[in-house]
Write a protein that holds these residues in place. Sequence first.
Motif, PDB file in Angstrom:
ATOM      1  N   THR A 180       0.866  -1.627  -0.143  1.00 12.41           N
ATOM      2  CA  THR A 180       0.281   0.008  -0.005  1.00 12.41           C
ATOM      3  C   THR A 180       1.034   1.096  -0.087  1.00 12.41           C
ATOM      4  O   THR A 180       0.772   1.874  -0.903  1.00 12.41           O
ATOM      5  N   ASN A 181       2.048   1.356   1.274  1.00 16.55           N
ATOM      6  CA  ASN A 181       2.975   2.622   1.294  1.00 16.55           C
ATOM      7  C   ASN A 181       3.261   3.067  -0.477  1.00 16.55           C
ATOM      8  O   ASN A 181       3.756   3.898  -0.614  1.00 16.55           O
ATOM      9  N   VAL A 182       3.623   1.574  -1.004  1.00 19.29           N
ATOM     10  CA  VAL A 182       4.496   2.006  -1.819  1.00 19.29           C
ATOM     11  C   VAL A 182       3.544   2.485  -3.363  1.00 19.29           C
ATOM     12  O   VAL A 182       4.279   3.270  -4.175  1.00 19.29           O
ATOM     13  N   PHE A 183       2.351   2.160  -3.272  1.00 22.72           N
ATOM     14  CA  PHE A 183       1.771   3.354  -4.379  1.00 22.72           C
ATOM     15  C   PHE A 183       1.616   4.357  -4.210  1.00 22.72           C
ATOM     16  O   PHE A 183       1.522   5.094  -4.906  1.00 22.72           O
ATOM     17  N   PHE A 184       1.669   4.945  -3.096  1.00 17.61           N
ATOM     18  CA  PHE A 184       2.213   6.318  -2.172  1.00 17.61           C
ATOM     19  C   PHE A 184       3.381   6.760  -3.195  1.00 17.61           C
ATOM     20  O   PHE A 184       3.061   8.199  -3.700  1.00 17.61           O
ATOM     21  N   VAL A 185       4.152   5.820  -2.414  1.00 21.85           N
ATOM     22  CA  VAL A 185       5.813   6.305  -2.781  1.00 21.85           C
ATOM     23  C   VAL A 185       5.646   6.413  -4.464  1.00 21.85           C
ATOM     24  O   VAL A 185       6.571   7.760  -5.239  1.00 21.85           O
ATOM     25  N   PHE A 186       5.327   5.842  -5.298  1.00 24.36           N
ATOM     26  CA  PHE A 186       5.097   5.411  -6.676  1.00 24.36           C
ATOM     27  C   PHE A 186       4.280   6.930  -7.232  1.00 24.36           C
ATOM     28  O   PHE A 186       5.271   7.225  -7.783  1.00 24.36           O
ATOM     29  N   PHE A 187       3.575   7.110  -6.419  1.00 21.50           N
ATOM     30  CA  PHE A 187       2.385   8.154  -7.297  1.00 21.50           C
ATOM     31  C   PHE A 187       3.462  10.509  -7.079  1.00 21.50           C
ATOM     32  O   PHE A 187       3.660  10.327  -8.031  1.00 21.50           O
ATOM     33  N   PHE A 188       3.945   9.768  -6.005  1.00 21.74           N
ATOM     34  CA  PHE A 188       4.440  10.976  -5.378  1.00 21.74           C
ATOM     35  C   PHE A 188       6.264  11.396  -6.352  1.00 21.74           C
ATOM     36  O   PHE A 188       6.471  12.045  -7.240  1.00 21.74           O
ATOM     37  N   VAL A 189       7.166   9.601  -6.749  1.00 22.37           N
ATOM     38  CA  VAL A 189       7.796  10.065  -7.324  1.00 22.37           C
ATOM     39  C   VAL A 189       7.465  10.377  -8.230  1.00 22.37           C
ATOM     40  O   VAL A 189       8.572  11.426  -9.318  1.00 22.37           O
ATOM     41  N   GLY A 190       6.432   9.739  -9.284  1.00 19.08           N
ATOM     42  CA  GLY A 190       6.406  10.010 -10.562  1.00 19.08           C
ATOM     43  C   GLY A 190       5.867  10.913 -11.216  1.00 19.08           C
ATOM     44  O   GLY A 190       6.430  11.449 -11.944  1.00 19.08           O
ATOM     45  N   LEU A 191       5.127  11.783 -10.491  1.00 17.77           N
ATOM     46  CA  LEU A 191       4.874  13.197 -10.225  1.00 17.77           C
ATOM     47  C   LEU A 191       6.030  14.269 -10.210  1.00 17.77           C
ATOM     48  O   LEU A 191       6.240  14.988 -11.639  1.00 17.77           O
ATOM     49  N   VAL A 192       6.601  14.216  -9.768  1.00 11.66           N
ATOM     50  CA  VAL A 192       7.598  15.326  -9.574  1.00 11.66           C
ATOM     51  C   VAL A 192       8.816  14.907 -11.521  1.00 11.66           C
ATOM     52  O   VAL A 192       9.672  15.497 -11.124  1.00 11.66           O
ATOM     53  N   GLY A 193       8.899  13.271 -11.467  1.00 14.48           N
ATOM     54  CA  GLY A 193       9.717  12.442 -12.553  1.00 14.48           C
ATOM     55  C   GLY A 193       8.943  13.203 -13.689  1.00 14.48           C
ATOM     56  O   GLY A 193       9.969  14.082 -14.505  1.00 14.48           O
ATOM     57  N   PHE A 194       7.743  13.637 -14.088  1.00 13.44           N
ATOM     58  CA  PHE A 194       6.907  13.585 -15.114  1.00 13.44           C
ATOM     59  C   PHE A 194       7.060  15.550 -15.091  1.00 13.44           C
ATOM     60  O   PHE A 194       6.874  15.940 -16.721  1.00 13.44           O
ATOM     61  N   PHE A 195       6.680  15.973 -13.860  1.00 10.78           N
ATOM     62  CA  PHE A 195       6.237  17.508 -13.496  1.00 10.78           C
ATOM     63  C   PHE A 195       7.410  17.877 -13.167  1.00 10.78           C
ATOM     64  O   PHE A 195       6.500  18.107 -11.386  1.00 10.78           O
ATOM     65  N   PRO A 196       8.879  18.373 -13.211  1.00 14.37           N
ATOM     66  CA  PRO A 196       9.388  18.648 -12.107  1.00 14.37           C
ATOM     67  C   PRO A 196       8.954  19.716 -11.602  1.00 14.37           C
ATOM     68  O   PRO A 196       9.215  19.714 -10.347  1.00 14.37           O
ATOM     69  N   ASP A 197       8.138  20.579 -12.146  1.00 15.52           N
ATOM     70  CA  ASP A 197       8.072  21.963 -11.679  1.00 15.52           C
ATOM     71  C   ASP A 197       6.370  21.929 -10.331  1.00 15.52           C
ATOM     72  O   ASP A 197       7.233  22.894  -8.879  1.00 15.52           O
TER      73      ASP A 197
END
Lengths: 337, 453
Positions: free
Chosen positions: A59-76
């Motif tokens: 469950t926790n990794v889902f969250f980590v995935f989301f925020f790491v992916g967010l700053v990866g795709f959209f660094p701003d």
Amino acid sequence: MSYEIIGISVLWFFLYGYLIVASVDFGAGFFAYYARMTKKDHLINQLISRYLSPVWEVTNVFFVFFFVGLVGFFPDMAYYFGQSLLIPGSIAIVLIAIRGSFYAFENYGSKDNSLYMFLYGATGLLIPASLSTALTISEGGFIEETENDVQLLYGELFSNPYSWSVVFLAIVSVLYISAMFLTYYAHRAGDRPALEIVRKYALFWSSPTIIASLTTFIALSQQNPEHFQRAMDLWWVFGISVGFFITALFLVYTGKFYGWAFIAVMLQFFVAFFGYGASHLPYLLYPYVTISNAVTNESMAVALVIVFIAGLLLLIPSLILLMRMFLFDADYVKGEK
Amino acid sequence: MFGFETVEVSRALTAMTLLFHAIFATLGVGVPVLVSIAEFIGIKRKDPHYTLLARRWTRGYTITVAVGVVTGTAIGLQLSLIWPSFMRLAGNVIALPLFMETFAFFFEAIFLGIYLYTWDRFKKPIYHWLLSIPVVIGGTMSAFFITTVNSFMNTPQGFELEEGRFTSVDPLAAMFNPATPTKVFHVISSSYLTAAAVLAGIAAFIILIKKGSLYHKKALKLTMTATFIFAMLTALAGDLSAKFLAEHQPEKLAAGEWHFESEEGADLVVFGTLNENNEVENAIRIPNALSFLAHGDFNAEVEGLEETPENERPPLWIHYMFDLMVSIGFYTLGISLLFLVLWKWKKGNPFHPILLWGVAATGPLTMLAIEFGWIYAEVGRQPWILRGFMTVAEGSTTSPYIGWMFALFAAVYLVLAVGCLLTLRKIFKGKPAELELEHRFPNTAAASREGQS
Ligand code: HDD
Ligand code: HEM
Ligand code: HEM
């Protein structure tokens, strides 16, 4: 399709995944505490810990995935959210830390510790509340960009009807999703006494959920009329969502097909969540960040999409294995393994 | 806030979180390897001692993993919360391994969940062992990915900088930068080493305090063999790291070695102090050894700190961090070798109390070496956050509340540390391995009692 659309869809999909699995977990924490207070814990806590202990890290990794992916795709987004969310973000981390350690520490003997049960129950409600802040501020009006930094306007955040209605919606949805899942799980486990209890919870929390959705919509029309208008253009999507809600409620009420009921709940949220997301675009953070001005360079976007596909090929079989072991293995669910 | 600059508090908070996470992350990478080895030996030799070893290690591991996961989640978020400008810029180039890391986490978390709860669910034990492989791979891959990010910060490449924005980005070139091979090798080997040494230390301690049984002696032999192998690899990797530094980050090596003037046949300065003129006193000097460490040739020229502009020099106290790390490395190598010699040599007694105390110390010492090594590597990058492109001060948050966050997290880590220790105690206290052996494998237990007397 452009990369930014693929990127945000992938991330939104994972956030949806987190919404469901984490809601089950968070709500269960509250119910466990509540059951204990009302002296019914012997009936449902066994059920809860059998399912949740093996999967909380996932469950926790889902969250980590989301925020790491967010700053990866959209660094701003790292800049705007990072600058403005230092305090709410840190509080969320602390709550997650308390909760994560609960699973580890509680498993070994401190089950009777009331303080710990209280923290477990409370974090289940506070984490969704604090995380929902990120969605709230994305509507605009809560942060201010100056020459060299970005500030969160706390006064605005705490006095605004929209932010409170989001918090309310987050909490009641968590309880509703969780109760629906536990109803299904208790049914599979053939545990009648537990089923009776969690089924009542599920029915109870359904009406606040639908009310909170409506009030959030109304508050949104005040907070961000443009977004509200785009949502209205997608009215049929939200209509479908309500349809699934009624289906789920009906199935649980009649006391049959609990599995289908939970699927209907998942669809209800899926449709509404994507309707909300689609109408949110093109803004990620109104009015500063849109998906097209924040997206990373093309070569990184391509690389991330490739990795994502490769990663899914790895993950899906593993997740299926996990579910077969703990969710669909009848003996395990019944507590015979 | 509290009289400190925001950027200083930001650094302190990052350092605190990373140093705390490092403890659990290192075990997270290393312990599955030893669990997997023990379970495999147990199956091959049909020796329940090893199976029990794997089981008991795993039980402790569930606790440390949980703390690793929550502190890791904290760092992941803090990178954006505390270093927003850095992440905005660097994210364009280095997001790929960070993203891949989350898949490694997924993979590890899923199989760990299955592994933990399925000890008795398979007819053939080897199937259960197979589940340990993805856990090992997941842990090691996450170390690999995150270390490439850190390598990038030391030797950034794979982009061009135009008007403050990165263009012509090549994510793979950024990931496989010059620092990656040696850093990855050293981080992974030292994680394996530390896990082996910690487990060896525990076994030695129990033999000392509680007399221990055959079970603990087998545990010690296994872990000491592993310690020796991984200590050799770590030393090799460390040597390669120094050669990397000499070529690509000479100022870090020079500051770490107190090597101020470029010269051929440079001496290695071990410990010592600096006087007010920055002259080395009280040190042990090993002639020409620095040239060898840096270039593999006793007469090679080593670049001194004088060639780095004054405002780009790292602080000189990192010398001690380097020396302590290396000393611990050689100590661990030596003591594990001694143990193996005494064990193989018919007349030797590898379980002599003095030796065992020495072994017990390797656990905490290697963990300290991990911390010293990271402090050396990270502080040695100062003043840069992205060497040559962005300084630490440019990358940090400007939020005035960072001091409060420092206090908050200090409290959280304290609670986590205490909770972790108490829980580990609760798990193992009053449940000695002998009792569990008796309970699960009565035949072996009887045999091992006879073997002892
Ligand atoms: C058990 C832990 C341990 C041990 C015994 C050693 N190291 Fe180490 N060392 C690390 C754990 C570590 C580390 C924590 O893994 C570091 C920190 C950053 C990194 O890349 O690895 C590190 C960094 C590091 C660096 C800096 C690399 C860089 O910044 O790019 C050098 C030059 C060495 N080490 C050299 C050595 C040598 C010559 C050793 C001799 C035996 C040694 N280390 C033992
Ligand atoms: C777990 C192992 C690690 C430890 C123990 C560690 C330790 C430290 C320490 C002590 C500092 C403070 C340096 C100073 O203020 O002078 C620091 C800074 C920092 N580290 Fe690391 N580090 C680790 C790995 C990493 C990795 C893998 C990354 C990259 C993803 C990273 C990113 C940073 C950043 C962004 C800073 C702040 C900027 C700076 O002060 O240089 N660290 N770390
Ligand atoms: C700035 C640097 C770092 C970041 C951003 C980071 C991030 C994270 C995150 C988000 C998690 C939690 C994953 C989950 O939810 O399951 C985690 C756990 C972990 N980290 Fe770190 N980490 C850093 C440094 C390191 C280093 C240097 C290592 C290895 C040497 C490492 C190894 C691990 C491992 C193995 C785990 C998983 C624990 C487990 O599940 O076994 N991390 N890290």
